[in-house]
Design a protein around this motif. Structure first.
Motif, PDB file in Angstrom:
ATOM      1  N   TYR A  36     -38.894  11.128 -47.516  1.00 14.97           N
ATOM      2  CA  TYR A  36     -38.939  11.674 -46.156  1.00 14.97           C
ATOM      3  C   TYR A  36     -38.154  12.973 -46.051  1.00 14.97           C
ATOM      4  O   TYR A  36     -38.509  13.853 -45.259  1.00 14.97           O
ATOM      5  CB  TYR A  36     -38.425  10.637 -45.164  1.00 14.97           C
ATOM      6  N   ALA A 227     -41.756  13.464 -33.086  1.00 18.72           N
ATOM      7  CA  ALA A 227     -42.556  12.388 -33.671  1.00 18.72           C
ATOM      8  C   ALA A 227     -42.033  12.010 -35.058  1.00 18.72           C
ATOM      9  O   ALA A 227     -41.948  10.822 -35.403  1.00 18.72           O
ATOM     10  CB  ALA A 227     -44.016  12.816 -33.757  1.00 18.72           C
ATOM     11  N   PHE A 228     -41.668  13.000 -35.856  1.00 13.86           N
ATOM     12  CA  PHE A 228     -41.147  12.717 -37.194  1.00 13.86           C
ATOM     13  C   PHE A 228     -39.811  11.990 -37.113  1.00 13.86           C
ATOM     14  O   PHE A 228     -39.565  11.028 -37.856  1.00 13.86           O
ATOM     15  CB  PHE A 228     -40.985  14.031 -37.968  1.00 13.86           C
ATOM     16  N   ALA A 230     -38.801  10.096 -34.609  1.00 12.85           N
ATOM     17  CA  ALA A 230     -39.071   8.743 -34.103  1.00 12.85           C
ATOM     18  C   ALA A 230     -39.607   7.848 -35.213  1.00 12.85           C
ATOM     19  O   ALA A 230     -39.255   6.664 -35.295  1.00 12.85           O
ATOM     20  CB  ALA A 230     -40.063   8.816 -32.949  1.00 12.85           C
ATOM     21  N   LEU A 231     -40.453   8.406 -36.078  1.00 18.47           N
ATOM     22  CA  LEU A 231     -40.978   7.637 -37.208  1.00 18.47           C
ATOM     23  C   LEU A 231     -39.849   7.193 -38.137  1.00 18.47           C
ATOM     24  O   LEU A 231     -39.823   6.033 -38.591  1.00 18.47           O
ATOM     25  CB  LEU A 231     -42.002   8.482 -37.974  1.00 18.47           C
ATOM     26  N   GLU A 232     -38.907   8.077 -38.397  1.00 16.61           N
ATOM     27  CA  GLU A 232     -37.773   7.713 -39.251  1.00 16.61           C
ATOM     28  C   GLU A 232     -36.928   6.618 -38.606  1.00 16.61           C
ATOM     29  O   GLU A 232     -36.465   5.694 -39.294  1.00 16.61           O
ATOM     30  CB  GLU A 232     -36.914   8.952 -39.532  1.00 16.61           C
ATOM     31  N   CYS A 234     -37.960   4.322 -36.552  1.00 19.78           N
ATOM     32  CA  CYS A 234     -38.703   3.055 -36.641  1.00 19.78           C
ATOM     33  C   CYS A 234     -38.580   2.452 -38.034  1.00 19.78           C
ATOM     34  O   CYS A 234     -38.397   1.237 -38.194  1.00 19.78           O
ATOM     35  CB  CYS A 234     -40.171   3.285 -36.293  1.00 19.78           C
ATOM     36  N   LEU A 235     -38.674   3.294 -39.055  1.00 18.61           N
ATOM     37  CA  LEU A 235     -38.589   2.792 -40.426  1.00 18.61           C
ATOM     38  C   LEU A 235     -37.194   2.303 -40.763  1.00 18.61           C
ATOM     39  O   LEU A 235     -37.015   1.411 -41.604  1.00 18.61           O
ATOM     40  CB  LEU A 235     -39.012   3.893 -41.405  1.00 18.61           C
TER      41      LEU A 235
END
Length: 241
Positions: A36, A227-228, A230-232, A234-235
């Motif tokens: 990432y 968005a990127f 937020a994705l991190e 969540c993961l």
């Protein structure tokens, strides 16, 4: 009106650039893996290409790819104290590299007048704006002085490289730090005087030939950054878990 003119080519509002730097710092802090971090660097490189800084972007990505390969090799092949030392150093390097890369793009594509006008729009305090504005002009000036210093060193057969430092450390330090410190001090004084002369402390609203307004590109860039991030989260279980 001239104030409504927009710059030709790709352009982002300085406020959007500051927001991207903030999101880059947060994304680097919570990145769940090295992959990432590399994706983040690729996104920043894409931004650099859009600004026309394709050579800077390609060199930055290639260098980071080498560091990533080195990191993986160290983590899989090395053991003991030496591995711990390298992992700690490279861990910090990975966290700051993307931020430094993005900061380089922002500094090279933002004019002082645009930055001051944008900060005036959000009513930022002068105590914060003035040092940042001087910094925007200070770094390119020091870079130009550094090129002159390197040319002068080569004329004296002194190499401005790590190998040259190991070969003759005393002469290298004398040829680099002494003129660089003198040039830095002189540049700081000159930039401060020039800023005051141009009315940087004037309380009246500033005007700019370029229209300072968030457009579609600004909102798309900020949306991708959020968005990127937020994705991190969540993961990592920061949102779900």
């Amino acid at each position: 009106m001239m104030g409504e003119n927009r710059k030709k080519g790709f352009w982002l509002d300085p406020r959007a650039k500051l927001f991207l730097i903030l999101m880059c710092v947060l994304a680097s802090m919570v990145a769940p893996s090295l992959g990432y971090q590399f994706i983040l660097v690729l996104l920043i490189a894409l931004l650099g290409v859009l600004f026309g800084k394709w050579k800077y972007a390609v060199n930055a990505v290639c260098f980071y790819a080498v560091i990533c390969v080195l990191t993986v090799w160290i983590m899989t092949e090395m053991t003991g104290t030496l591995r711990t030392m390298f992992v700690a150093f490279l861990g910090l390097f990975h966290k700051v590299y993307a931020c430094g890369m993005l900061a380089g793009i922002v500094l090279s594509t933002t004019k002082v007048s645009e930055f001051l006008s944008a900060m005036n729009r959000i009513h930022a305090p002068k105590k914060l704006v003035i040092p940042l504005a001087v910094m925007l002009r200070y770094i390119p000036t020091i870079q130009e002085d550094w090129r002159f210093i390197k040319d002068a060193m080569r004329m004296r057969d002194v190499s401005p490289t790590p190998a040259g430092f190991l070969k003759n450390p005393g002469m290298t330090i004398e040829c680099i730090y002494v003129p660089l410190m003198m040039a830095a001090s002189k540049a700081a004084d000159e930039l401060s005087i020039a800023s005051i002369t141009r009315g940087i402390e004037n309380p009246s609203p500033r005007t700019c030939l370029v229209q300072i307004k968030c457009g579609a590109a600004d909102w798309i860039g900020m949306s991708v950054a959020v968005a990127f991030f937020a994705l991190e989260l969540c993961l990592q279980g920061g949102v779900i878990g």
